[in-house]
Design a protein around this motif. Structure first.
Motif, PDB file in Angstrom:
ATOM      1  N   GLU A 164       0.839  -1.213   0.000  1.00 29.39           N
ATOM      2  CA  GLU A 164       0.000   0.000   0.000  1.00 29.39           C
ATOM      3  C   GLU A 164       0.862   1.247   0.000  1.00 29.39           C
ATOM      4  N   GLU A 165       1.934   1.177   0.787  1.00 31.69           N
ATOM      5  CA  GLU A 165       2.846   2.314   0.847  1.00 31.69           C
ATOM      6  C   GLU A 165       3.520   2.527  -0.514  1.00 31.69           C
ATOM      7  N   GLY A 166       3.815   1.416  -1.166  1.00 30.64           N
ATOM      8  CA  GLY A 166       4.415   1.498  -2.497  1.00 30.64           C
ATOM      9  C   GLY A 166       3.483   2.187  -3.482  1.00 30.64           C
ATOM     10  N   THR A 167       2.208   1.860  -3.408  1.00 28.33           N
ATOM     11  CA  THR A 167       1.223   2.479  -4.297  1.00 28.33           C
ATOM     12  C   THR A 167       1.126   3.977  -4.034  1.00 28.33           C
ATOM     13  N   ARG A 168       1.109   4.333  -2.727  1.00 31.04           N
ATOM     14  CA  ARG A 168       1.062   5.766  -2.359  1.00 31.04           C
ATOM     15  C   ARG A 168       2.285   6.503  -2.884  1.00 31.04           C
ATOM     16  N   GLU A 169       3.453   5.879  -2.700  1.00 32.52           N
ATOM     17  CA  GLU A 169       4.708   6.498  -3.141  1.00 32.52           C
ATOM     18  C   GLU A 169       4.708   6.712  -4.668  1.00 32.52           C
ATOM     19  N   LEU A 170       4.167   5.716  -5.373  1.00 26.65           N
ATOM     20  CA  LEU A 170       4.129   5.810  -6.837  1.00 26.65           C
ATOM     21  C   LEU A 170       3.231   6.975  -7.280  1.00 26.65           C
ATOM     22  N   THR A 171       2.061   7.078  -6.642  1.00 30.45           N
ATOM     23  CA  THR A 171       1.126   8.159  -6.977  1.00 30.45           C
ATOM     24  C   THR A 171       1.758   9.517  -6.712  1.00 30.45           C
ATOM     25  N   ARG A 172       2.435   9.612  -5.562  1.00 28.87           N
ATOM     26  CA  ARG A 172       3.085  10.874  -5.190  1.00 28.87           C
ATOM     27  C   ARG A 172       4.134  11.248  -6.245  1.00 28.87           C
ATOM     28  N   TRP A 173       4.962  10.260  -6.577  1.00 25.76           N
ATOM     29  CA  TRP A 173       6.067  10.521  -7.520  1.00 25.76           C
ATOM     30  C   TRP A 173       5.563  10.911  -8.914  1.00 25.76           C
ATOM     31  N   ALA A 174       4.506  10.188  -9.367  1.00 23.25           N
ATOM     32  CA  ALA A 174       4.020  10.418 -10.733  1.00 23.25           C
ATOM     33  C   ALA A 174       3.428  11.813 -10.896  1.00 23.25           C
ATOM     34  N   ALA A 175       2.898  12.368  -9.767  1.00 20.24           N
ATOM     35  CA  ALA A 175       2.268  13.685  -9.871  1.00 20.24           C
ATOM     36  C   ALA A 175       3.244  14.810  -9.571  1.00 20.24           C
ATOM     37  N   GLN A 176       4.411  14.456  -9.047  1.00 16.21           N
ATOM     38  CA  GLN A 176       5.375  15.473  -8.630  1.00 16.21           C
ATOM     39  C   GLN A 176       6.039  16.107  -9.855  1.00 16.21           C
ATOM     40  N   ILE A 177       6.107  17.419  -9.862  1.00 19.37           N
ATOM     41  CA  ILE A 177       6.718  18.118 -10.994  1.00 19.37           C
ATOM     42  C   ILE A 177       8.227  17.894 -10.992  1.00 19.37           C
ATOM     43  N   ALA A 178       8.768  17.578 -12.152  1.00 14.01           N
ATOM     44  CA  ALA A 178      10.226  17.473 -12.285  1.00 14.01           C
ATOM     45  C   ALA A 178      10.792  18.871 -12.359  1.00 14.01           C
TER      46      ALA A 178
END
Ligand SMILES: Nc1ncnc2c1ncn2[C@@H]1O[C@H](COP(=O)(O)OP(=O)(O)OP(=O)(O)O)[C@@H](O)[C@H]1O
Ligand SMILES: [Mg+2]
Lengths: 231, 180
Positions: B76-90
């Protein structure tokens, strides 16, 4: 000139010189174009690209140098023979459009076929095919004044290709197009060159468009810059 | 930096279901066709770090008679981390570092011939762009291939535009110096 290719070029210009009034536009430009080859011509604004294209297409006579097409000297051909040859063998897309304002897109594209003797119905059917290939079917009843810049540009390309010319001269044919429309046009143009063996002289300042060509020459102040050797 | 994105790419691949290392490598290379292929060793160490950090866990081990293969799944934490990363601006180009840029600057500083270098680099860029265009327009090219070729083409194009402007600036500068 290209990888030891020994076939005769379809079109060869040697040491072209051309001035517009006192402004020198070409100062000894030489170029060769082979059947089925797409050659990109790039270079800064004012470097002589359009002038070179006009000389090669027999629209403008050079002040000096020679243009040889299929073994005959274009620059010495009488005007009547020259315009006949332009009609049968060449297709031209001008940098600034030049569709006939009174005609619809479809009739603009069909016109060269009718001038070559095709019947109206057949000419219009073939014109529609070319409009479709360039993604402007559905706009065939619009007149140039009612078309977007990109639509007019694609209609002009269709008009240049509809007669199955041996050589096409296209001056910034994608200048008014977004990247996907440009890709569609260039894919169709490259396909035609490969399939029908049409030679294409492509003037562009867009490197992504030039990348559809087999090779590139760069004009600098009216002369062709020496080719770089890539390691 | 690159190991951080490998982490997230593996998490992304695990999002569609449990997978073992070899399978992840294969799917990575399919999805990112023009990227450097992932080394299997890198997949393995990255998976172990994901497990250590609680972002993935072992699903089970199978052997099928052959060598043992461990399947992993996301947490679950992995899924949260992925969502956070994918939306984070580079960060948009926080540092301007690039080999071409560095070579031109060094060449100017050291009295070299930056214009000649720029011409040769342009020819190499154009050759690569022709290759990528052929890849992209080949009949049957899949979406991943088209997207990655587009990405590379646009970046090479950006380099070229900077190179063209720089070459023109150098000419103007030289003309000014010559006139003085
Ligand atoms: N009809 C004309 N009358 C006078 N000068 C002209 C004419 N056409 C072109 N020139 C000049 O000749 C030179 C070359 O022009 P040309 O149109 O061939 O350049 P180009 O490379 O096509 O430029 P662009 O990228 O802006 O289209 C320029 O200096 C231009 O000012
Ligand atoms: Mg021009």
């Amino acid at each position: 000139m290209t990888n030891g290719d020994t076939t005769e070029p379809l079109l060869a210009a040697h040491q072209l010189v051309k001035a517009h009034g006192r402004t020198p536009a070409l100062r000894g430009a030489s170029v060769e174009l082979r059947a089925g080859e797409i050659l990109a011509v790039t270079g800064a604004s004012g470097s002589g690209k359009s002038t070179l294209l006009h000389c090669l297409a027999g629209i403008v006579r050079p002040d000096g140098g020679s243009v040889t097409y299929a073994g005959q000297r274009l620059d010495r051909l009488p005007e009547k023979r020259l315009s006949e040859l332009r009609r049968t063998d060449f297709g031209v897309v001008f940098q600034f459009g030049q569709l006939i304002p009174e005609l619809t897109a479809l009739d603009n594209v069909a016109l060269p076929l009718m001038l070559a003797g095709a019947g109206r119905a057949e000419a219009r059917a073939r014109a529609a095919e070319w409009l479709e290939r360039f993604g402007v079917l559905g706009q065939e009843d619009l007149r140039p004044g009612e078309m977007s810049g990109g639509q007019a540009q694609r209609a002009a390309l269709a008009r240049a290709l509809v007669t199955g010319p041996k050589a096409v001269f296209a001056d910034e044919p994608t200048g008014a197009l977004d990247s996907l429309a440009g890709e569609q046009v260039m894919t169709a143009l490259a396909h035609t060159a490969r399939e029908a063996g049409t030679a294409v002289l492509l003037v562009t300042h867009d490197a992504q468009v030039a990348a559809y060509a087999d090779r590139e020459i760069q004009l600098r102040d009216g002369v062709v810059a020496p080719a770089e050797v890539t390691a | 930096m690159s190991s951080m994105s490998t982490r997230h790419i593996l998490l992304g691949l695990l999002a569609s279901g449990p997978s073992h290392g070899y399978d992840l490598k294969r799917r990575h290379d399919e999805r990112f066709p023009q990227a450097r292929p992932l080394a299997y060793g890198q997949v393995y160490t990255t998976l172990q770090r994901l497990v250590r950090d609680g972002l993935a866990e072992v699903e089970g081990t199978e052997s099928d008679g052959g060598p043992e293969r461990t399947a992993y799944r996301t947490t679950e934490e992995g899924t949260r981390e992925l969502t956070r990363w994918a939306a984070q601006i580079a960060p948009p180009a926080p540092f301007v570092t690039n080999e071409i840029f560095a070579k031109v600057v060094v060449s100017i500083l050291s009295g070299g011939d930056p214009a000649a270098y720029l011409r040769a680099q342009r020819a190499a860029h154009m050759a690569r762009m022709r290759e990528l265009t052929a890849v992209k327009t080949a009949p049957g090219a899949d979406l991943a291939t088209v997207l990655s070729a587009d990405y590379a083409l646009n970046h090479l194009d950006a380099d070229l535009r900077w190179m063209t402007t720089t070459a023109a600036r150098l000419t103007t500068l030289t003309a000014e110096v010559d006139a003085a």
